[in-house]
Design a protein around this motif. Structure first.
Motif, PDB file in Angstrom:
ATOM      1  N   THR A   1       0.822  -1.205   0.000  1.00 33.69           N
ATOM      2  CA  THR A   1       0.000   0.000   0.000  1.00 33.69           C
ATOM      3  C   THR A   1       0.857   1.256   0.000  1.00 33.69           C
ATOM      4  O   THR A   1       1.939   1.286   0.585  1.00 33.69           O
ATOM      5  CB  THR A   1      -0.939   0.028   1.220  1.00 33.69           C
ATOM      6  OG1 THR A   1      -0.149   0.075   2.414  1.00 33.69           O
ATOM      7  CG2 THR A   1      -1.832  -1.206   1.252  1.00 33.69           C
ATOM      8  N   PHE A   2       0.345   2.299  -0.650  1.00 31.80           N
ATOM      9  CA  PHE A   2       1.087   3.552  -0.788  1.00 31.80           C
ATOM     10  C   PHE A   2       1.468   4.126   0.570  1.00 31.80           C
ATOM     11  O   PHE A   2       2.602   4.551   0.785  1.00 31.80           O
ATOM     12  CB  PHE A   2       0.252   4.561  -1.579  1.00 31.80           C
ATOM     13  CG  PHE A   2       0.929   5.885  -1.780  1.00 31.80           C
ATOM     14  CD1 PHE A   2       1.753   6.107  -2.876  1.00 31.80           C
ATOM     15  CD2 PHE A   2       0.773   6.917  -0.863  1.00 31.80           C
ATOM     16  CE1 PHE A   2       2.388   7.322  -3.064  1.00 31.80           C
ATOM     17  CE2 PHE A   2       1.415   8.133  -1.029  1.00 31.80           C
ATOM     18  CZ  PHE A   2       2.224   8.339  -2.140  1.00 31.80           C
TER      19      PHE A   2
ATOM     20  N   ILE B   1       7.861   9.566   2.666  1.00 31.59           N
ATOM     21  CA  ILE B   1       7.699  10.848   1.991  1.00 31.59           C
ATOM     22  C   ILE B   1       8.819  11.823   2.353  1.00 31.59           C
ATOM     23  O   ILE B   1       9.314  12.575   1.501  1.00 31.59           O
ATOM     24  CB  ILE B   1       6.307  11.430   2.322  1.00 31.59           C
ATOM     25  CG1 ILE B   1       5.223  10.516   1.736  1.00 31.59           C
ATOM     26  CG2 ILE B   1       6.172  12.853   1.776  1.00 31.59           C
ATOM     27  CD1 ILE B   1       3.823  10.862   2.174  1.00 31.59           C
ATOM     28  N   GLU B   2       9.248  11.823   3.607  1.00 33.64           N
ATOM     29  CA  GLU B   2      10.263  12.769   4.056  1.00 33.64           C
ATOM     30  C   GLU B   2      11.551  12.643   3.251  1.00 33.64           C
ATOM     31  O   GLU B   2      12.193  13.639   2.919  1.00 33.64           O
ATOM     32  CB  GLU B   2      10.547  12.569   5.540  1.00 33.64           C
ATOM     33  CG  GLU B   2      11.584  13.512   6.098  1.00 33.64           C
ATOM     34  CD  GLU B   2      11.875  13.278   7.573  1.00 33.64           C
ATOM     35  OE1 GLU B   2      12.725  13.989   8.124  1.00 33.64           O
ATOM     36  OE2 GLU B   2      11.253  12.372   8.173  1.00 33.64           O
ATOM     37  N   TRP B   3      11.941  11.407   2.937  1.00 31.63           N
ATOM     38  CA  TRP B   3      13.219  11.171   2.260  1.00 31.63           C
ATOM     39  C   TRP B   3      13.063  10.784   0.795  1.00 31.63           C
ATOM     40  O   TRP B   3      14.064  10.568   0.104  1.00 31.63           O
ATOM     41  CB  TRP B   3      14.014  10.100   3.003  1.00 31.63           C
ATOM     42  CG  TRP B   3      14.407  10.533   4.377  1.00 31.63           C
ATOM     43  CD1 TRP B   3      14.822  11.776   4.763  1.00 31.63           C
ATOM     44  CD2 TRP B   3      14.426   9.729   5.557  1.00 31.63           C
ATOM     45  NE1 TRP B   3      15.099  11.794   6.108  1.00 31.63           N
ATOM     46  CE2 TRP B   3      14.870  10.551   6.633  1.00 31.63           C
ATOM     47  CE3 TRP B   3      14.121   8.390   5.838  1.00 31.63           C
ATOM     48  CZ2 TRP B   3      15.007  10.092   7.931  1.00 31.63           C
ATOM     49  CZ3 TRP B   3      14.257   7.924   7.134  1.00 31.63           C
ATOM     50  CH2 TRP B   3      14.695   8.765   8.165  1.00 31.63           C
ATOM     51  N   GLY B   4      11.830  10.645   0.317  1.00 34.14           N
ATOM     52  CA  GLY B   4      11.637  10.265  -1.072  1.00 34.14           C
ATOM     53  C   GLY B   4      12.063   8.849  -1.376  1.00 34.14           C
ATOM     54  O   GLY B   4      12.489   8.535  -2.490  1.00 34.14           O
ATOM     55  N   THR B   5      11.964   7.974  -0.397  1.00 31.03           N
ATOM     56  CA  THR B   5      12.409   6.587  -0.539  1.00 31.03           C
ATOM     57  C   THR B   5      11.234   5.643  -0.309  1.00 31.03           C
ATOM     58  O   THR B   5      10.104   6.071  -0.070  1.00 31.03           O
ATOM     59  CB  THR B   5      13.522   6.282   0.471  1.00 31.03           C
ATOM     60  OG1 THR B   5      13.054   6.615   1.787  1.00 31.03           O
ATOM     61  CG2 THR B   5      14.771   7.097   0.171  1.00 31.03           C
ATOM     62  N   ALA B   6      11.518   4.345  -0.382  1.00 28.72           N
ATOM     63  CA  ALA B   6      10.491   3.325  -0.130  1.00 28.72           C
ATOM     64  C   ALA B   6      10.883   2.517   1.101  1.00 28.72           C
ATOM     65  O   ALA B   6      12.064   2.212   1.302  1.00 28.72           O
ATOM     66  CB  ALA B   6      10.346   2.412  -1.345  1.00 28.72           C
ATOM     67  N   ASN B   7       9.900   2.172   1.909  1.00 28.18           N
ATOM     68  CA  ASN B   7      10.146   1.404   3.123  1.00 28.18           C
ATOM     69  C   ASN B   7      10.184  -0.091   2.810  1.00 28.18           C
ATOM     70  O   ASN B   7       9.329  -0.610   2.082  1.00 28.18           O
ATOM     71  CB  ASN B   7       9.039   1.669   4.152  1.00 28.18           C
ATOM     72  CG  ASN B   7       9.030   3.115   4.607  1.00 28.18           C
ATOM     73  OD1 ASN B   7      10.057   3.662   4.975  1.00 28.18           O
ATOM     74  ND2 ASN B   7       7.864   3.742   4.579  1.00 28.18           N
TER      75      ASN B   7
ATOM     76  N   TYR C   1       7.550   2.764  13.884  1.00 28.42           N
ATOM     77  CA  TYR C   1       6.161   3.202  13.702  1.00 28.42           C
ATOM     78  C   TYR C   1       5.816   3.211  12.219  1.00 28.42           C
ATOM     79  O   TYR C   1       6.654   3.504  11.365  1.00 28.42           O
ATOM     80  CB  TYR C   1       5.969   4.600  14.308  1.00 28.42           C
ATOM     81  CG  TYR C   1       6.209   4.629  15.798  1.00 28.42           C
ATOM     82  CD1 TYR C   1       5.189   4.311  16.690  1.00 28.42           C
ATOM     83  CD2 TYR C   1       7.471   4.920  16.307  1.00 28.42           C
ATOM     84  CE1 TYR C   1       5.416   4.312  18.066  1.00 28.42           C
ATOM     85  CE2 TYR C   1       7.705   4.917  17.681  1.00 28.42           C
ATOM     86  CZ  TYR C   1       6.671   4.611  18.547  1.00 28.42           C
ATOM     87  OH  TYR C   1       6.898   4.598  19.905  1.00 28.42           O
ATOM     88  N   TRP C   2       4.585   2.888  11.924  1.00 28.11           N
ATOM     89  CA  TRP C   2       4.128   2.893  10.542  1.00 28.11           C
ATOM     90  C   TRP C   2       4.309   4.273   9.922  1.00 28.11           C
ATOM     91  O   TRP C   2       4.014   5.296  10.542  1.00 28.11           O
ATOM     92  CB  TRP C   2       2.650   2.501  10.453  1.00 28.11           C
ATOM     93  CG  TRP C   2       2.376   1.052  10.645  1.00 28.11           C
ATOM     94  CD1 TRP C   2       1.776   0.462  11.714  1.00 28.11           C
ATOM     95  CD2 TRP C   2       2.685  -0.008   9.727  1.00 28.11           C
ATOM     96  NE1 TRP C   2       1.696  -0.890  11.537  1.00 28.11           N
ATOM     97  CE2 TRP C   2       2.246  -1.215  10.326  1.00 28.11           C
ATOM     98  CE3 TRP C   2       3.289  -0.061   8.477  1.00 28.11           C
ATOM     99  CZ2 TRP C   2       2.389  -2.448   9.704  1.00 28.11           C
ATOM    100  CZ3 TRP C   2       3.438  -1.292   7.855  1.00 28.11           C
ATOM    101  CH2 TRP C   2       2.988  -2.475   8.460  1.00 28.11           C
ATOM    102  N   ALA C   3       4.774   4.287   8.680  1.00 28.86           N
ATOM    103  CA  ALA C   3       4.920   5.542   7.958  1.00 28.86           C
ATOM    104  C   ALA C   3       3.566   6.202   7.764  1.00 28.86           C
ATOM    105  O   ALA C   3       2.566   5.521   7.501  1.00 28.86           O
ATOM    106  CB  ALA C   3       5.571   5.291   6.599  1.00 28.86           C
ATOM    107  N   ASN C   4       3.539   7.512   7.923  1.00 25.37           N
ATOM    108  CA  ASN C   4       2.364   8.325   7.599  1.00 25.37           C
ATOM    109  C   ASN C   4       1.137   8.020   8.454  1.00 25.37           C
ATOM    110  O   ASN C   4       0.026   8.377   8.089  1.00 25.37           O
ATOM    111  CB  ASN C   4       1.989   8.150   6.107  1.00 25.37           C
ATOM    112  CG  ASN C   4       3.191   8.276   5.195  1.00 25.37           C
ATOM    113  OD1 ASN C   4       3.966   9.211   5.326  1.00 25.37           O
ATOM    114  ND2 ASN C   4       3.372   7.323   4.292  1.00 25.37           N
TER     115      ASN C   4
END
Length: 621
Positions: A266-267, A273-279, A317-320
């Motif tokens: 999921t998006f 978003i802070e670093w422009g990367t993917a988790n 913690y989960w992103a966003n």
């Protein structure tokens, strides 16, 4: 045709417990009696319709060497009956949507130098190590908790550059960097990430080639040479490591086979978003196998001594998520990671960069903790720098910032970090942060470094602070080495060397670092004068140190301090000596205790306390 991996290996990989996955996946030279029979390529691409290996050796023709799908869970493999060592390659992957993507090998041991992006077939075997004595010493030593730990953090790109702006190689750094570290007395170096990464400005924190040491400085064998020579000089090597997120460049892990593979589906979970990367999707067993294998690969192939795990706070913690929600897959992963590492390498250092108040970060997994053996003390760093940046006349109103860390100092095994993050992006260098005139800035830098050394916890200092780098970290160029030609900077360099030598020679400053018995306040409440006095203790009474730190520019010619024992005391360190650039207020003779009741003690010594200075006293033998 190539023999398929065993069903057990496949099971472990998908379960997240194939901790040597790099020996199965990636490119490998299959040899018999030193002759290479074939080059094997194996990759995990669960959503791919087809996979081929392409490179110069087959004119990048996707029809030349198609991989065979070995199971229904996306493992593909081929044996090319050629010795392809040194050849560049990528995987040509046809996606379910019909697109074709070219991807670097996630398990490649070597990669092209940016801006090129292909993987390179490389045999990591063949380097002869000469650090046997070092490794024997490490195994015999007391646990690190009872030993000094002074870490020099550095960025290889910008520690020092050649006159034309090019980088020193790993082998050249062995000649340049190691004597410098040895001379200053640091016990370890910590290098910002060396995994291959496309953008210099990411400092290595947005990686692509997790198994590829960056080609900016040479080959994997060249890196082995550098680490080997560090060990021969008794210098430990730590690496920053980023298991939380990865770079989204087209050739990398992102949407590896056209769909989420290494990242969350999921998006909101996927995007950092802070670093422009993917988790990384830590719920997937295959991703856990990839990351844990990667940690063990750096340990076992390059014989490093520790990993500083980056951005643990962002992983927990989960992103966003609003409000912040715990990611249970991170908890499971970190526990499994640390268990796997310490089962095989009990002397290793696993250090968490964690700014949260998560409990039991450095408690062993079997006792309910995350299993790290060290955590960066971000609270100490924030409080101390906030205090130091204030006017000396204002500090009395913020006295608690320098004492609060002792409330929780023994809740974890802490490292005190004055790291790269504090001297970049407009934050200014440590020297430039200090208020006052030129002399006062240098005096307070010496005081800041002194306070770090005498405070409970292990030590970390980013490059340049040791000689008073004035500009903040400029990661595109080398440090301002010319500053050492100027008196104040040269004397600061001498001071740092003496301070570290003092630290290494005083058991009270490290032996009980993580035990409350190793610290005692004399006077924690002297806010009006901004003076802190306290005791550091070793296991022997004779190792006791009495310490006074004065955070104003006022000199006290006679200042009474309550001490824990009667007799003669001698000043063993003073940050204000003239050879350090100080005003020269120090004691040349011993002082005898007086029968005076002060600080809840019946013995006291009268000492001179220098401006913006630290003075340390020890029982005279």
């Amino acid at each position: 045709m190539i023999a398929a991996p065993s069903e057990f290996d496949v099971h472990l990989f998908h379960e997240g417990k194939l901790y040597q996955a790099h020996k199965l996946f990636g490119s490998h030279l299959i040899k018999k009696r030193s002759a290479t029979l074939l080059t094997r390529f194996t990759v995990w691409a669960p959503h791919a319709v087809s996979v081929s290996v392409v490179g110069n050796f087959n004119n990048w023709d996707p029809g030349a060497h198609p991989l065979e799908k070995l199971n229904n869970e996306g493992i593909w493999s081929i044996g090319v009956e050629r010795d392809l060592e040194g050849e560049v390659y990528k995987y040509s992957i046809q996606t379910a949507s019909g697109d074709v993507v070219l991807k670097a090998d996630p398990y490649a041991f070597y990669s092209e130098l940016r801006p090129n992006t292909a993987s390179i077939v490389y045999d990591t075997k063949g380097y002869t190590w000469n650090d046997k004595l070092y490794r024997q010493r490490v195994r015999r030593r007391r646990p690190v908790y009872e030993r000094p730990l002074a870490i020099y953090e550095l960025h290889l790109n910008s520690w020092k550059q050649k006159e034309d702006g090019s980088y020193y190689t790993y082998r050249e750094l062995a000649d340049e960097l190691i004597p410098y570290i040895k001379d200053r007395g640091f016990t370890h170096i910590e290098i910002l990430p060396l995994t291959e990464h496309p953008l210099d400005a990411s400092w290595g924190y947005q990686g692509i080639g997790y198994f590829s040491p960056t080609a900016r400085f040479g080959t994997p064998h060249d890196l082995m040479y550098f680490i080997d020579h560090c060990h021969q000089e008794d210098i430990g090597v730590l690496l920053d490591w980023v298991p939380g997120h990865f770079c989204k460049d087209a050739q990398g892990l992102y949407m590896f086979d056209g769909e989420p593979t290494y990242e969350y589906d999921t998006f909101s979970d996927r995007e950092n978003i802070e670093w422009g990367t993917a988790n990384f999707n830590l719920a997937k067993g295959e991703v856990r196998s990839f990351l844990i294998s990667n940690a063990l690969y750096w340990i076992e192939t390059f014989k490093i001594d520790g990993l500083r795990v980056d951005a643990v706070a962002n992983m927990l913690y989960w992103a966003n998520s609003e409000p912040a929600a715990v990611n249970p897959y991170t908890i499971e992963f970190l526990k499994e990671l640390n268990t796997a590492v310490f089962n095989e390498h009990p002397q290793f250092l696993m250090m968490a960069e964690d700014s949260t108040d998560w409990s039991n970060v450095t408690t062993p997994v079997h006792e309910g903790g995350l299993g790290f053996n060290y955590k960066w003390n971000m609270g100490w760093m924030n409080d101390v720098l906030d205090y130091m940046e204030r006017s000396p006349f204002e500090r009395k109103h913020h006295h608690h910032k320098m004492t609060f860390s002792l409330v929780y100092a023994y809740s974890e095994n802490f490292i005190l970090p004055l790291s790269h993050d504090e001297v970049v992006h407009g934050k200014r260098s440590l020297l430039h942060k200090m208020p006052g005139d030129y002399w006062e800035k240098f005096a307070q830098l010496r005081l800041l470094l002194s306070f770090m050394i005498v405070h409970p916890g292990k030590k970390l200092l980013f490059m340049g602070a040791e000689f008073g780098q004035y500009d903040e970290w400029k990661f595109v160029q080398g440090l301002d080495w010319f500053l050492k030609e100027y008196d104040s900077h040269a004397k600061t360099d001498v001071f740092t060397k003496d301070l570290l030598a003092f630290y290494l020679g005083q058991k009270a400053l490290y032996q009980l670092d993580h035990e409350p018995e190793g610290f005692e306040w004399i006077d924690a409440d002297n806010a009006e004068q901004s003076i802190y006095t306290f005791i550091r203790k070793g296991k022997r009474k004779s190792d006791t140190l009495v310490i006074a730190c004065n955070f104003t520019g006022i000199t006290y010619e006679t200042f009474k301090v309550g001490v824990p024992m009667k007799g003669k005391w001698t000043e063993v360190f003073n940050s204000n000596r003239t050879e350090y650039g100080g005003s020269g207020h120090f004691h040349e003779t011993n002082t005898e205790t007086e029968n005076v009741s002060i600080h809840n003690r019946d013995q006291a010594i009268s000492i001179s306390i220098p401006p913006f200075g630290m003075t340390v006293w020890k029982p005279y033998k």
